[in-house]
Design a protein around this motif. Structure first.
Motif, PDB file in Angstrom:
ATOM      1  N   THR A  65       0.726  -1.183   0.041  1.00  0.00           N
ATOM      2  CA  THR A  65       0.061  -0.054  -0.087  1.00  0.00           C
ATOM      3  C   THR A  65       0.793   1.200   0.250  1.00  0.00           C
ATOM      4  O   THR A  65       0.441   2.285  -0.088  1.00  0.00           O
ATOM      5  N   ASN A  66       2.056   1.132   0.226  1.00  0.00           N
ATOM      6  CA  ASN A  66       3.041   2.333   0.116  1.00  0.00           C
ATOM      7  C   ASN A  66       4.057   1.873  -1.014  1.00  0.00           C
ATOM      8  O   ASN A  66       5.202   2.552  -0.876  1.00  0.00           O
ATOM      9  N   HIS A  67       3.703   1.278  -2.008  1.00  0.00           N
ATOM     10  CA  HIS A  67       4.634   0.689  -3.058  1.00  0.00           C
ATOM     11  C   HIS A  67       5.239   2.108  -3.752  1.00  0.00           C
ATOM     12  O   HIS A  67       4.343   2.829  -4.188  1.00  0.00           O
ATOM     13  N   PRO A  68       6.370   2.006  -4.331  1.00  0.00           N
ATOM     14  CA  PRO A  68       6.864   3.154  -5.323  1.00  0.00           C
ATOM     15  C   PRO A  68       5.890   3.091  -6.250  1.00  0.00           C
ATOM     16  O   PRO A  68       5.693   4.203  -7.090  1.00  0.00           O
ATOM     17  N   PHE A  69       5.747   1.963  -7.005  1.00  0.00           N
ATOM     18  CA  PHE A  69       4.753   2.003  -8.047  1.00  0.00           C
ATOM     19  C   PHE A  69       3.273   2.998  -7.840  1.00  0.00           C
ATOM     20  O   PHE A  69       3.113   3.745  -8.626  1.00  0.00           O
ATOM     21  N   CYS A  70       2.898   2.605  -6.817  1.00  0.00           N
ATOM     22  CA  CYS A  70       1.608   3.605  -6.450  1.00  0.00           C
ATOM     23  C   CYS A  70       1.909   4.900  -6.202  1.00  0.00           C
ATOM     24  O   CYS A  70       1.091   5.857  -6.969  1.00  0.00           O
ATOM     25  N   LEU A  71       2.913   5.112  -5.662  1.00  0.00           N
ATOM     26  CA  LEU A  71       3.122   6.640  -5.119  1.00  0.00           C
ATOM     27  C   LEU A  71       3.708   7.500  -6.545  1.00  0.00           C
ATOM     28  O   LEU A  71       3.256   8.632  -6.896  1.00  0.00           O
ATOM     29  N   GLU A  72       4.586   6.578  -7.423  1.00  0.00           N
ATOM     30  CA  GLU A  72       4.922   7.240  -8.991  1.00  0.00           C
ATOM     31  C   GLU A  72       3.645   7.316  -9.589  1.00  0.00           C
ATOM     32  O   GLU A  72       3.633   8.559 -10.320  1.00  0.00           O
ATOM     33  N   LEU A  73       2.798   6.326  -9.759  1.00  0.00           N
ATOM     34  CA  LEU A  73       1.627   6.520 -10.472  1.00  0.00           C
ATOM     35  C   LEU A  73       0.950   7.707 -10.185  1.00  0.00           C
ATOM     36  O   LEU A  73       0.331   8.600 -11.074  1.00  0.00           O
ATOM     37  N   ALA A  74       0.612   8.165  -8.641  1.00  0.00           N
ATOM     38  CA  ALA A  74      -0.286   9.187  -8.415  1.00  0.00           C
ATOM     39  C   ALA A  74       0.590  10.465  -8.528  1.00  0.00           C
ATOM     40  O   ALA A  74      -0.256  11.451  -8.766  1.00  0.00           O
ATOM     41  N   SER A  75       1.803  10.429  -8.598  1.00  0.00           N
ATOM     42  CA  SER A  75       2.139  11.571  -8.800  1.00  0.00           C
ATOM     43  C   SER A  75       2.825  11.908 -10.276  1.00  0.00           C
ATOM     44  O   SER A  75       3.187  12.995 -10.769  1.00  0.00           O
ATOM     45  N   GLY A  76       2.330  11.068 -11.193  1.00  0.00           N
ATOM     46  CA  GLY A  76       2.596  11.347 -12.741  1.00  0.00           C
ATOM     47  C   GLY A  76       4.100  10.759 -13.261  1.00  0.00           C
ATOM     48  O   GLY A  76       4.364  11.155 -14.142  1.00  0.00           O
ATOM     49  N   THR A  77       4.851  10.465 -12.317  1.00  0.00           N
ATOM     50  CA  THR A  77       6.167  10.187 -12.710  1.00  0.00           C
ATOM     51  C   THR A  77       6.398   8.760 -13.072  1.00  0.00           C
ATOM     52  O   THR A  77       7.737   8.403 -13.295  1.00  0.00           O
ATOM     53  N   LEU A  78       5.492   7.973 -13.059  1.00  0.00           N
ATOM     54  CA  LEU A  78       5.793   6.773 -13.229  1.00  0.00           C
ATOM     55  C   LEU A  78       6.365   6.438 -14.696  1.00  0.00           C
ATOM     56  O   LEU A  78       5.251   6.853 -15.619  1.00  0.00           O
ATOM     57  N   PRO A  79       7.178   5.837 -15.211  1.00  0.00           N
ATOM     58  CA  PRO A  79       7.554   5.667 -16.486  1.00  0.00           C
ATOM     59  C   PRO A  79       6.490   4.838 -17.271  1.00  0.00           C
ATOM     60  O   PRO A  79       5.894   3.729 -16.808  1.00  0.00           O
ATOM     61  N   LEU A  80       6.192   5.273 -18.424  1.00  0.00           N
ATOM     62  CA  LEU A  80       4.927   4.726 -19.277  1.00  0.00           C
ATOM     63  C   LEU A  80       5.017   3.083 -19.353  1.00  0.00           C
ATOM     64  O   LEU A  80       4.172   2.610 -19.659  1.00  0.00           O
ATOM     65  N   GLU A  81       6.333   2.888 -19.561  1.00  0.00           N
ATOM     66  CA  GLU A  81       6.697   1.522 -19.790  1.00  0.00           C
ATOM     67  C   GLU A  81       6.214   0.715 -18.899  1.00  0.00           C
ATOM     68  O   GLU A  81       5.761  -0.519 -18.975  1.00  0.00           O
ATOM     69  N   LYS A  82       6.106   0.961 -17.585  1.00  0.00           N
ATOM     70  CA  LYS A  82       6.133   0.392 -16.373  1.00  0.00           C
ATOM     71  C   LYS A  82       4.510   0.445 -16.454  1.00  0.00           C
ATOM     72  O   LYS A  82       3.897  -0.813 -16.218  1.00  0.00           O
ATOM     73  N   MET A  83       3.912   1.431 -16.813  1.00  0.00           N
ATOM     74  CA  MET A  83       2.366   1.503 -16.815  1.00  0.00           C
ATOM     75  C   MET A  83       1.986   0.411 -17.824  1.00  0.00           C
ATOM     76  O   MET A  83       0.742  -0.149 -17.669  1.00  0.00           O
ATOM     77  N   ARG A  84       2.438   0.535 -18.887  1.00  0.00           N
ATOM     78  CA  ARG A  84       2.018  -0.430 -20.203  1.00  0.00           C
ATOM     79  C   ARG A  84       2.065  -1.865 -19.553  1.00  0.00           C
ATOM     80  O   ARG A  84       1.024  -2.582 -19.578  1.00  0.00           O
ATOM     81  N   THR A  85       3.173  -2.148 -18.879  1.00  0.00           N
ATOM     82  CA  THR A  85       3.282  -3.721 -18.101  1.00  0.00           C
ATOM     83  C   THR A  85       2.199  -3.716 -17.332  1.00  0.00           C
ATOM     84  O   THR A  85       1.325  -4.696 -17.340  1.00  0.00           O
TER      85      THR A  85
END
Length: 216
Positions: free
Chosen positions: A19-39
Motif C-alpha cells: 500500500t506504500n509501494h513506489p509504483f503506487c506513489l509514482e503513479l499518483a504523482s505522474g512520474t511513473l515511466p509509461l513502460e511500467k504502466m504499460r506492463t
C-alpha cells in the motif's frame, strides 16, 4: 478488533509494502515511466475475467440476498467503467495488440490468477471473500492516502486512483470486510486457518505483483 483487522495486522509487513509501494506513489504523482504502466495495465487487465468468476461464485454462495447485492452491483463497475478505462488507456499509451489480449504473464500474475480460481472452486464463501477483500482493500488503502493533481495528471493515472477511492468504493470494501468478519467468526478452527491462509497469500501476491510490474 475485527477479524479482518486481525488478518491485516498478521500480514502487516507485506500490507504496508503493497500500500506504500513506489509504483503506487509514482503513479499518483505522474512520474511513473509509461513502460511500467504499460506492463501493469496489460497484466492487471488479465485479472478481470477471473475476478468476475470469483465474484460471481461469491455471489452464488453468499448467505442472503442483502449479502449478494452490493457485490453484484460492483460487478457492473468492473464490467463497465473499469473495463472501459483499460481500453481507453491501452489506446492512449500505445499498449501493443499482443499485450492487450495475450501478454506474457509475470509470475505473481499467474499465481494470483491461480489463487482466485482456487478460492472460486473451493466452494467456501469465506475463502472467496478473503481474496476479494484483500484485492479491493489494498487498493483503497493506497489510493486513499496518495495526493495527486486531478487537473494535470493524465487520465490513465488520475482515473485509476479515483476508481479506487471515494464513498462508493469505501462501501464496497466495508461490505467485503463485514462479510469476511462474519464468515471468520462462525468458522471452526480449521476454517479460520484456511481463511487466514487465503488472506495471507493474497496480500503477499499483491506486493509481489507491484514489485513485478515496477521492476519489469
Amino acid at each position: 478488533m475485527r477479524p479482518s483487522e486481525q488478518l491485516r495486522t498478521a500480514n502487516i509487513d507485506d500490507w504496508q509494502a503493497a500500500t506504500n509501494h513506489p509504483f503506487c506513489l509514482e503513479l499518483a504523482s505522474g512520474t511513473l515511466p509509461l513502460e511500467k504502466m504499460r506492463t501493469y495495465l496489460a497484466q492487471d487487465y488479465t485479472f478481470i475475467d477471473n475476478f468476475i468468476r470469483l465474484a460471481s461464485s461469491a455471489i452464488h454462495h453468499a448467505p442472503t440476498l442483502p449479502d449478494r447485492l452490493p457485490l453484484a452491483a460492483f460487478l457492473g463497475i468492473i464490467a463497465g467503467p473499469e473495463n472501459t478505462y483499460f481500453q481507453r488507456s491501452f489506446e492512449a499509451i500505445n499498449v501493443s495488440d499482443v499485450d492487450r489480449t495475450n501478454p506474457e504473464l509475470l509470475a505473481p500474475t499467474r499465481d494470483f490468477q491461480a489463487l482466485m480460481l482456487k478460492a472460486a472452486k473451493s466452494g467456501q464463501y469465506a475463502n472467496m471473500v478473503a481474496v476479494l477483500c484483500v484485492a479491493e482493500w489494498v487498493y483503497l488503502s493506497w489510493a486513499d492516502q496518495v495526493e495527486y493533481d486531478s487537473e494535470t495528471l493524465p487520465f490513465y493515472f488520475q482515473e485509476w486512483v479515483t476508481l479506487h477511492k471515494g464513498e462508493y468504493f469505501e462501501s464496497v470494501v466495508e461490505h467485503l470486510r463485514g462479510q469476511l468478519d462474519r464468515a471468520y467468526e462462525v468458522a471452526d478452527e480449521a476454517g479460520k486457518v484456511e481463511i487466514g491462509d487465503y488472506f495471507q497469500q493474497a496480500v503477499t501476491l499483491e506486493r509481489q505483483f507491484f514489485d513485478g510490474c515496477y521492476n519489469s
